[in-house]
Design an enzyme around this catalytic site. Sequence first.
Site, PDB file in Angstrom:
ATOM      1  N   LYS A  23      38.052  30.280  14.329  1.00 44.10           N
ATOM      2  CA  LYS A  23      38.755  31.381  13.658  1.00 44.10           C
ATOM      3  C   LYS A  23      40.226  31.276  13.985  1.00 44.10           C
ATOM      4  CE  LYS A  23      37.594  34.909  11.043  1.00 44.10           C
ATOM      5  NZ  LYS A  23      36.435  35.021  10.148  1.00 44.10           N
ATOM      6  N   SER A  52      31.496  28.245   1.237  1.00 43.95           N
ATOM      7  CA  SER A  52      32.571  27.417   1.783  1.00 43.95           C
ATOM      8  C   SER A  52      32.031  26.031   2.146  1.00 43.95           C
ATOM      9  CB  SER A  52      33.158  28.058   3.053  1.00 43.95           C
ATOM     10  OG  SER A  52      34.182  28.964   2.722  1.00 43.95           O
ATOM     11  N   ASN A 100      37.569  41.943  -1.052  1.00 42.37           N
ATOM     12  CA  ASN A 100      36.729  40.890  -1.609  1.00 42.37           C
ATOM     13  C   ASN A 100      35.246  41.169  -1.373  1.00 42.37           C
ATOM     14  OD1 ASN A 100      35.070  38.367  -1.042  1.00 42.37           O
ATOM     15  ND2 ASN A 100      36.734  37.515  -2.248  1.00 42.37           N
ATOM     16  N   LYS A 154      34.138  26.146  11.880  1.00 44.58           N
ATOM     17  CA  LYS A 154      34.404  26.722  10.553  1.00 44.58           C
ATOM     18  C   LYS A 154      34.730  28.193  10.726  1.00 44.58           C
ATOM     19  CE  LYS A 154      34.339  26.263   6.061  1.00 44.58           C
ATOM     20  NZ  LYS A 154      35.636  26.970   6.027  1.00 44.58           N
ATOM     21  N   LYS A 213      26.871  32.636  13.215  1.00 45.28           N
ATOM     22  CA  LYS A 213      26.587  32.815  11.795  1.00 45.28           C
ATOM     23  C   LYS A 213      26.133  31.499  11.142  1.00 45.28           C
ATOM     24  CE  LYS A 213      29.622  35.303   9.824  1.00 45.28           C
ATOM     25  NZ  LYS A 213      30.896  35.737   9.212  1.00 45.28           N
ATOM     26  N   THR A 216      30.465  36.198  -0.503  1.00 46.93           N
ATOM     27  CA  THR A 216      30.111  37.060   0.632  1.00 46.93           C
ATOM     28  C   THR A 216      29.347  38.280   0.133  1.00 46.93           C
ATOM     29  OG1 THR A 216      32.027  36.276   1.817  1.00 46.93           O
ATOM     30  CG2 THR A 216      31.064  38.335   2.600  1.00 46.93           C
TER      31      THR A 216
HETATM   32  P1  NAD Z   1      40.037  41.907   2.080  1.00 45.45           P
HETATM   33  O1  NAD Z   1      41.376  41.781   2.671  1.00 45.45           O
HETATM   34  O2  NAD Z   1      39.774  41.366   0.729  1.00 45.45           O
HETATM   35  O3  NAD Z   1      39.609  43.454   2.029  1.00 45.45           O
HETATM   36  C1  NAD Z   1      39.632  44.275   3.131  1.00 45.45           C
HETATM   37  C2  NAD Z   1      39.492  45.694   2.613  1.00 45.45           C
HETATM   38  O4  NAD Z   1      39.361  46.573   3.719  1.00 45.45           O
HETATM   39  C3  NAD Z   1      40.707  46.166   1.822  1.00 45.45           C
HETATM   40  O5  NAD Z   1      40.263  46.946   0.730  1.00 45.45           O
HETATM   41  C4  NAD Z   1      41.453  47.048   2.819  1.00 45.45           C
HETATM   42  O6  NAD Z   1      42.222  48.046   2.183  1.00 45.45           O
HETATM   43  C5  NAD Z   1      40.284  47.637   3.561  1.00 45.45           C
HETATM   44  N1  NAD Z   1      40.611  48.142   4.881  1.00 45.45           N
HETATM   45  C6  NAD Z   1      41.488  47.654   5.797  1.00 45.45           C
HETATM   46  N2  NAD Z   1      41.501  48.455   6.873  1.00 45.45           N
HETATM   47  C7  NAD Z   1      40.604  49.441   6.641  1.00 45.45           C
HETATM   48  C8  NAD Z   1      40.153  50.558   7.365  1.00 45.45           C
HETATM   49  N3  NAD Z   1      40.639  50.827   8.579  1.00 45.45           N
HETATM   50  N4  NAD Z   1      39.222  51.347   6.805  1.00 45.45           N
HETATM   51  C9  NAD Z   1      38.737  51.074   5.580  1.00 45.45           C
HETATM   52  N5  NAD Z   1      39.120  50.045   4.838  1.00 45.45           N
HETATM   53  C10 NAD Z   1      40.048  49.249   5.368  1.00 45.45           C
HETATM   54  O7  NAD Z   1      39.046  41.324   3.161  1.00 45.45           O
HETATM   55  P2  NAD Z   1      37.575  40.776   2.960  1.00 45.45           P
HETATM   56  O8  NAD Z   1      37.665  39.324   2.804  1.00 45.45           O
HETATM   57  O9  NAD Z   1      36.837  41.599   1.977  1.00 45.45           O
HETATM   58  O10 NAD Z   1      37.002  41.041   4.429  1.00 45.45           O
HETATM   59  C11 NAD Z   1      36.424  42.283   4.787  1.00 45.45           C
HETATM   60  C12 NAD Z   1      35.505  42.041   5.968  1.00 45.45           C
HETATM   61  O11 NAD Z   1      34.509  41.103   5.585  1.00 45.45           O
HETATM   62  C13 NAD Z   1      36.187  41.455   7.201  1.00 45.45           C
HETATM   63  O12 NAD Z   1      35.555  41.954   8.364  1.00 45.45           O
HETATM   64  C14 NAD Z   1      35.924  39.980   7.074  1.00 45.45           C
HETATM   65  O13 NAD Z   1      35.964  39.317   8.325  1.00 45.45           O
HETATM   66  C15 NAD Z   1      34.515  40.037   6.512  1.00 45.45           C
HETATM   67  N6  NAD Z   1      34.112  38.804   5.840  1.00 45.45           N
HETATM   68  C16 NAD Z   1      34.758  38.384   4.713  1.00 45.45           C
HETATM   69  C17 NAD Z   1      34.353  37.196   4.127  1.00 45.45           C
HETATM   70  C18 NAD Z   1      34.971  36.695   2.847  1.00 45.45           C
HETATM   71  O14 NAD Z   1      34.531  35.674   2.352  1.00 45.45           O
HETATM   72  N7  NAD Z   1      35.944  37.371   2.287  1.00 45.45           N
HETATM   73  C19 NAD Z   1      33.333  36.450   4.689  1.00 45.45           C
HETATM   74  C20 NAD Z   1      32.686  36.923   5.825  1.00 45.45           C
HETATM   75  C21 NAD Z   1      33.096  38.106   6.397  1.00 45.45           C
END
Ligand code: NAD
Length: 432
Positions: free
Chosen positions: A108, A360, A223, A72, A96, A192
């Site tokens: 992934k 999920s 997100n 996953k 995780k 999340t």
């Molecule tokens: P997303 O694309 O919705 O948001 C990412 C955010 O980070 C955006 O606002 C972007 O502008 C910002 N960003 C990108 N590069 C950056 C930088 N160098 N400095 C500061 N901000 C920056 O992505 P997301 O889903 O919120 O994911 C964010 C993190 O959370 C990732 O590491 C992802 O693997 C992790 N994550 C997300 C989920 C999920 O369900 N969305 C679950 C587990 C982990």
Amino acid sequence: MSNEKATSLFDDAISRLDDAAAHAKIEAEALLRLRRPKAFMEVSIPVRMDDGTLRVFTGYRSRHDDSRGPAKGGIRFHPNVSPEEVKALAFWMTCKCACVGIPYGGGKGGVTVNPKELSRLELERLSRGYIRQVADFIGPDTDVPAPDVYTNATVMGWMMDEYSKIHRQRTPAVITGKPIALGGSLGRDDATGRGAYYCIKELEKLRDWKPSEMRVAVQGFGNAGQHVARLLHADGYKIVAVSDSRGGIYSAEGFDIPSLIKMKRDSRRLEAVYCHETICETVDAQKITNEELLELDVDLLLPAALENQITTDNVANIKAPVIVELANGPTTSDADEVLAKRGTLVVPDILANAGGVTVSYFEWVQNKAGYYWTVEEIHRKLRPIMVSAFHAIYEVMENKKIDMRTAAYVVALERIGEAIAAQGTAEFFVKT
Ligand code: NAD
């Protein structure tokens, strides 16, 4: 120049195995298996661009381990996506899912692309093209993708539709994080952030925090970052800094998070798919860089953007006494050692952001059953999973006098090790 030891993201991720294994009951054979992905695929994705030219993108999918259930893990569209990154992210997913006790292994995927340069139709062709190339590698009982950085429900919907066409049957359980209309789950959008919020609420009780006195900085306002900020703000926490890829904003008084979220959403050019503007351009506040945000004097730091943000280059300047990692891998292992020695509490990614994969999992269960739950049921089922994982790990941390990340890996490794051992171990080998 970074002082970081020259290792790849994957090697750095795997180095945590040895630290944790020293405290965990796990056989050497199981560790040997976890040192590399079970399967890894690289694909070329030809995409017809809007101007008639052809571009060929590179995509990947890693299945790290599936001893505890189907692999996953999300699909990332980002210019820095590389084989090492995808393998590291798949390894973290294995840990995780075990850490919070849901019946999955880790996978992934990703495509090396700057999606902000694509039109919506090009993005759809790329998403469908990726699925055509990995269609034999993924499946509802083998490897189940989800959204990650710069992919979202719309992209997941296209991908599920493409997979269903290839297999000539509607297969919603092949991918999670879909639009509700295509079999997505209620409550997946904020899962999340909500999972991290539940962990923070447990810490609040343990440490007697008064929300109005808690200054919080959130790196990454996507997100994960937006939802945790929204939930904490609603409880009275002061969100004093937020940032996105172009930079951040600071207000000692704290921001009104619902209006920040609205401004960020309204500024999107490709509606509901990608943000093309930055909150810095729409909000009247002190501008700060992402580096400055990490080093602010705050009570709670929430990295919610990308990996490798807290490194040996800046760890000496990190002032927050508590860090809750919503991003995957925001802290390098070298920086982690410094934080642990200093007594900074790091609620590790494999616990703090596990709310997403947990909902999920709920989505996958609902798709398989063809029976859908209310959002209240989702929250009712998510909270005890996060709270009991949090306390189980906190207890291991205290009992073994180790940092919380190592404790989370101990819990995860023992569960994975048990599943691997149950498939057959050296014990069964009879010498003749
Ligand atoms: P997303 O694309 O919705 O948001 C990412 C955010 O980070 C955006 O606002 C972007 O502008 C910002 N960003 C990108 N590069 C950056 C930088 N160098 N400095 C500061 N901000 C920056 O992505 P997301 O889903 O919120 O994911 C964010 C993190 O959370 C990732 O590491 C992802 O693997 C992790 N994550 C997300 C989920 C999920 O369900 N969305 C679950 C587990 C982990």
